[in-house]
Structures are given as C-alpha cells and as structure tokens.
Motif scaffolding. Structure first.
Motif, PDB file in Angstrom:
ATOM      1  N   LEU A  87       0.635  -1.325   0.018  1.00 47.22           N
ATOM      2  CA  LEU A  87       0.124   0.032  -0.091  1.00 47.22           C
ATOM      3  C   LEU A  87       0.729   1.249  -0.078  1.00 47.22           C
ATOM      4  O   LEU A  87       0.576   2.383  -0.537  1.00 47.22           O
ATOM      5  N   ALA A  88       1.982   1.066   0.743  1.00 44.30           N
ATOM      6  CA  ALA A  88       2.855   2.381   0.999  1.00 44.30           C
ATOM      7  C   ALA A  88       3.583   2.737  -0.496  1.00 44.30           C
ATOM      8  O   ALA A  88       3.681   3.776  -1.144  1.00 44.30           O
ATOM      9  N   ALA A  89       3.985   1.590  -1.380  1.00 39.07           N
ATOM     10  CA  ALA A  89       4.404   1.726  -2.574  1.00 39.07           C
ATOM     11  C   ALA A  89       3.390   2.321  -3.652  1.00 39.07           C
ATOM     12  O   ALA A  89       3.767   3.247  -4.571  1.00 39.07           O
ATOM     13  N   ILE A  90       2.150   1.618  -3.537  1.00 41.33           N
ATOM     14  CA  ILE A  90       1.117   2.328  -4.595  1.00 41.33           C
ATOM     15  C   ILE A  90       1.074   3.768  -4.114  1.00 41.33           C
ATOM     16  O   ILE A  90       1.040   4.541  -5.210  1.00 41.33           O
ATOM     17  N   ALA A  91       0.887   4.225  -2.897  1.00 38.99           N
ATOM     18  CA  ALA A  91       0.487   5.449  -2.658  1.00 38.99           C
ATOM     19  C   ALA A  91       1.705   6.461  -3.086  1.00 38.99           C
ATOM     20  O   ALA A  91       1.698   7.446  -3.619  1.00 38.99           O
ATOM     21  N   CYS A  92       3.025   5.967  -2.727  1.00 35.38           N
ATOM     22  CA  CYS A  92       4.048   6.774  -3.273  1.00 35.38           C
ATOM     23  C   CYS A  92       4.289   6.930  -4.717  1.00 35.38           C
ATOM     24  O   CYS A  92       4.218   7.848  -5.456  1.00 35.38           O
ATOM     25  N   GLY A  93       3.907   5.747  -5.503  1.00 34.23           N
ATOM     26  CA  GLY A  93       3.693   5.930  -7.032  1.00 34.23           C
ATOM     27  C   GLY A  93       2.666   6.648  -7.421  1.00 34.23           C
ATOM     28  O   GLY A  93       2.699   7.438  -8.390  1.00 34.23           O
ATOM     29  N   ALA A  94       1.402   6.809  -6.621  1.00 32.06           N
ATOM     30  CA  ALA A  94       0.486   7.543  -7.123  1.00 32.06           C
ATOM     31  C   ALA A  94       0.852   9.105  -7.192  1.00 32.06           C
ATOM     32  O   ALA A  94       0.578  10.055  -7.781  1.00 32.06           O
ATOM     33  N   PHE A  95       1.446   9.506  -5.867  1.00 32.96           N
ATOM     34  CA  PHE A  95       1.799  10.946  -5.708  1.00 32.96           C
ATOM     35  C   PHE A  95       2.924  11.188  -6.765  1.00 32.96           C
ATOM     36  O   PHE A  95       2.963  12.261  -7.175  1.00 32.96           O
ATOM     37  N   ALA A  96       3.755  10.293  -6.792  1.00 34.42           N
ATOM     38  CA  ALA A  96       4.933  10.613  -8.104  1.00 34.42           C
ATOM     39  C   ALA A  96       4.273  10.723  -9.448  1.00 34.42           C
ATOM     40  O   ALA A  96       4.672  11.766 -10.047  1.00 34.42           O
ATOM     41  N   ALA A  97       3.311   9.979  -9.867  1.00 35.91           N
ATOM     42  CA  ALA A  97       2.257  10.291 -11.251  1.00 35.91           C
ATOM     43  C   ALA A  97       1.535  11.463 -11.000  1.00 35.91           C
ATOM     44  O   ALA A  97       1.749  12.240 -11.934  1.00 35.91           O
ATOM     45  N   HIS A  98       1.115  11.925 -10.171  1.00 36.41           N
ATOM     46  CA  HIS A  98       0.384  13.201  -9.911  1.00 36.41           C
ATOM     47  C   HIS A  98       1.362  14.091 -10.200  1.00 36.41           C
ATOM     48  O   HIS A  98       0.982  15.173 -10.889  1.00 36.41           O
ATOM     49  N   GLY A  99       2.372  14.290  -9.347  1.00 42.40           N
ATOM     50  CA  GLY A  99       3.356  15.274  -9.647  1.00 42.40           C
ATOM     51  C   GLY A  99       4.014  15.531 -11.019  1.00 42.40           C
ATOM     52  O   GLY A  99       4.159  16.396 -11.343  1.00 42.40           O
ATOM     53  N   THR A 100       3.911  14.408 -11.635  1.00 40.38           N
ATOM     54  CA  THR A 100       4.695  14.472 -12.798  1.00 40.38           C
ATOM     55  C   THR A 100       3.485  14.953 -13.857  1.00 40.38           C
ATOM     56  O   THR A 100       3.832  15.423 -15.045  1.00 40.38           O
ATOM     57  N   LEU A 101       2.568  14.513 -13.959  1.00 37.92           N
ATOM     58  CA  LEU A 101       1.279  14.471 -14.758  1.00 37.92           C
ATOM     59  C   LEU A 101       0.786  15.988 -14.940  1.00 37.92           C
ATOM     60  O   LEU A 101       0.262  16.360 -15.886  1.00 37.92           O
ATOM     61  N   VAL A 102       0.603  16.656 -13.846  1.00 40.22           N
ATOM     62  CA  VAL A 102       0.048  17.925 -13.778  1.00 40.22           C
ATOM     63  C   VAL A 102       1.197  18.962 -13.752  1.00 40.22           C
ATOM     64  O   VAL A 102       0.615  20.184 -13.501  1.00 40.22           O
ATOM     65  N   ARG A 103       2.173  18.802 -14.180  1.00 45.87           N
ATOM     66  CA  ARG A 103       3.159  20.071 -14.263  1.00 45.87           C
ATOM     67  C   ARG A 103       3.108  20.579 -15.597  1.00 45.87           C
ATOM     68  O   ARG A 103       2.984  20.012 -16.525  1.00 45.87           O
ATOM     69  N   PRO A 104       3.254  21.887 -15.819  1.00 43.96           N
ATOM     70  CA  PRO A 104       3.302  22.907 -14.779  1.00 43.96           C
ATOM     71  C   PRO A 104       1.995  23.157 -14.168  1.00 43.96           C
ATOM     72  O   PRO A 104       1.022  23.015 -15.067  1.00 43.96           O
ATOM     73  N   ARG A 105       1.604  23.458 -13.125  1.00 45.90           N
ATOM     74  CA  ARG A 105       0.406  23.557 -12.552  1.00 45.90           C
ATOM     75  C   ARG A 105       0.116  25.027 -12.851  1.00 45.90           C
ATOM     76  O   ARG A 105      -1.172  25.203 -12.875  1.00 45.90           O
ATOM     77  N   LEU A 106       0.766  25.890 -12.866  1.00 42.06           N
ATOM     78  CA  LEU A 106       0.188  27.359 -13.264  1.00 42.06           C
ATOM     79  C   LEU A 106       1.064  28.024 -14.440  1.00 42.06           C
ATOM     80  O   LEU A 106       2.243  27.984 -14.384  1.00 42.06           O
ATOM     81  N   THR A 107       0.124  28.504 -15.116  1.00 35.86           N
ATOM     82  CA  THR A 107       0.859  29.309 -16.305  1.00 35.86           C
ATOM     83  C   THR A 107      -0.068  30.405 -16.687  1.00 35.86           C
ATOM     84  O   THR A 107      -1.227  30.597 -16.187  1.00 35.86           O
ATOM     85  N   ALA A 108       0.714  31.825 -16.742  1.00 37.72           N
ATOM     86  CA  ALA A 108      -0.043  33.027 -17.129  1.00 37.72           C
ATOM     87  C   ALA A 108       0.528  33.559 -18.058  1.00 37.72           C
ATOM     88  O   ALA A 108       1.645  33.517 -18.623  1.00 37.72           O
ATOM     89  N   ASP A 109      -0.287  34.368 -18.901  1.00 43.31           N
ATOM     90  CA  ASP A 109       0.281  35.321 -19.944  1.00 43.31           C
ATOM     91  C   ASP A 109      -0.799  36.649 -19.882  1.00 43.31           C
ATOM     92  O   ASP A 109      -1.464  36.776 -18.848  1.00 43.31           O
ATOM     93  N   PHE A 110      -0.573  37.260 -20.965  1.00 47.17           N
ATOM     94  CA  PHE A 110      -1.352  38.690 -21.095  1.00 47.17           C
ATOM     95  C   PHE A 110      -2.835  38.226 -21.118  1.00 47.17           C
ATOM     96  O   PHE A 110      -3.654  39.256 -20.687  1.00 47.17           O
ATOM     97  N   HIS A 111      -3.675  37.180 -21.498  1.00 50.40           N
ATOM     98  CA  HIS A 111      -4.824  37.057 -21.509  1.00 50.40           C
ATOM     99  C   HIS A 111      -5.374  36.398 -20.339  1.00 50.40           C
ATOM    100  O   HIS A 111      -6.581  36.754 -20.077  1.00 50.40           O
ATOM    101  N   GLY A 112      -4.668  35.777 -19.455  1.00 48.20           N
ATOM    102  CA  GLY A 112      -5.105  35.102 -18.158  1.00 48.20           C
ATOM    103  C   GLY A 112      -4.311  34.211 -17.459  1.00 48.20           C
ATOM    104  O   GLY A 112      -3.061  34.072 -17.916  1.00 48.20           O
ATOM    105  N   ILE A 113      -4.685  33.380 -16.710  1.00 56.26           N
ATOM    106  CA  ILE A 113      -4.341  32.422 -15.849  1.00 56.26           C
ATOM    107  C   ILE A 113      -4.921  30.927 -16.333  1.00 56.26           C
ATOM    108  O   ILE A 113      -5.954  30.816 -16.641  1.00 56.26           O
ATOM    109  N   SER A 114      -3.892  30.013 -16.538  1.00 52.33           N
ATOM    110  CA  SER A 114      -4.422  28.536 -16.789  1.00 52.33           C
ATOM    111  C   SER A 114      -3.808  27.754 -15.461  1.00 52.33           C
ATOM    112  O   SER A 114      -2.450  27.749 -15.250  1.00 52.33           O
TER     113      SER A 114
END
Length: 116
Positions: free
Chosen positions: A23-50
């Motif tokens: 269970l600990a190995a699965i949780a660590c893998g899930a956190f690593a996948a989440h951190g990798t897949l949603v990068r970059p979390r914030l982008t901004a330009d002159f039009h707005g924020i994503s």
C-alpha cells in the motif's frame, strides 16, 4: 542484488507487513504520477491564468480570476499559499506546486495583470 534482498525480506515477512508495504508503494507511485502529470500547475500570460489539475486545464481571464495570498500558522510556522478563485473553481497552490515562494509568484501575476 538489492532487489533480490528486498524480495527475500518481503517473502519471509508477515503477510500484514507485506500488505502495508504494498500500500505504501502504491501511494508513493500515485503521488509521483500526480506530480509528474500535472506539471506545470500554473501558467499565465497577458490573456489570463491557466491551472492544470488531474481533471484537465482551467483557463481564467484576468477579469474572472481573483488572486490572493493566504497565510496560516501551524505548529509555529507560517505557511503561505496562493489562492486563485474563479467562477466555479478554487485552486490553492503552495511552494511545492509553484516551485517558488507564492509571494514572488503573486508579484509576477500582478505585473502581468497590470500589462493586460
């Protein structure tokens, strides 16, 4: 050699310990996948924020987005987060998600908003 020793230790261990290790190995893998897949979390330009989440990307115009800092005190330490509030979305980003101090990110976002 280390993987063989780990497998040997797990096979000789109690079944409940192996389950907890799994269970600990699965949780660590899930956190690593989440951190990798949603990068970059914030982008901004002159039009707005994503902002990126696991369910997709949320795009807000500068007129829709309300950006503010929130400071909380826990266990004797101040935690600063950046809150981005839109129509139906509230995104809270800390130092780990931003990679920078949220105060510095707010300064950059304020400068972009002023130029738009």
């Amino acid at each position: 050699m280390a993987a063989g020793a780990l497998f040997s230790a797990l096979s000789d261990a109690e079944p409940m310990g192996a389950v907890l290790f799994g269970l600990a190995a699965i949780a660590c893998g899930a956190f690593a996948a989440h951190g990798t897949l949603v990068r970059p979390r914030l982008t901004a330009d002159f039009h707005g924020i994503s902002t990126r989440t696991m369910s997709g990307t949320v795009k807000l115009d500068w007129a829709q987005a309300r950006v503010r800092l929130r400071t909380t005190r826990r266990l004797g330490r101040d935690g600063v987060t950046l809150e981005i509030d839109g129509d139906d979305h509230l995104v809270v980003l800390g130092w780990l998600e931003l990679g920078e101090d949220p105060r510095d990110v707010l300064d950059v976002l304020s400068a972009l908003r002023a130029r738009s």
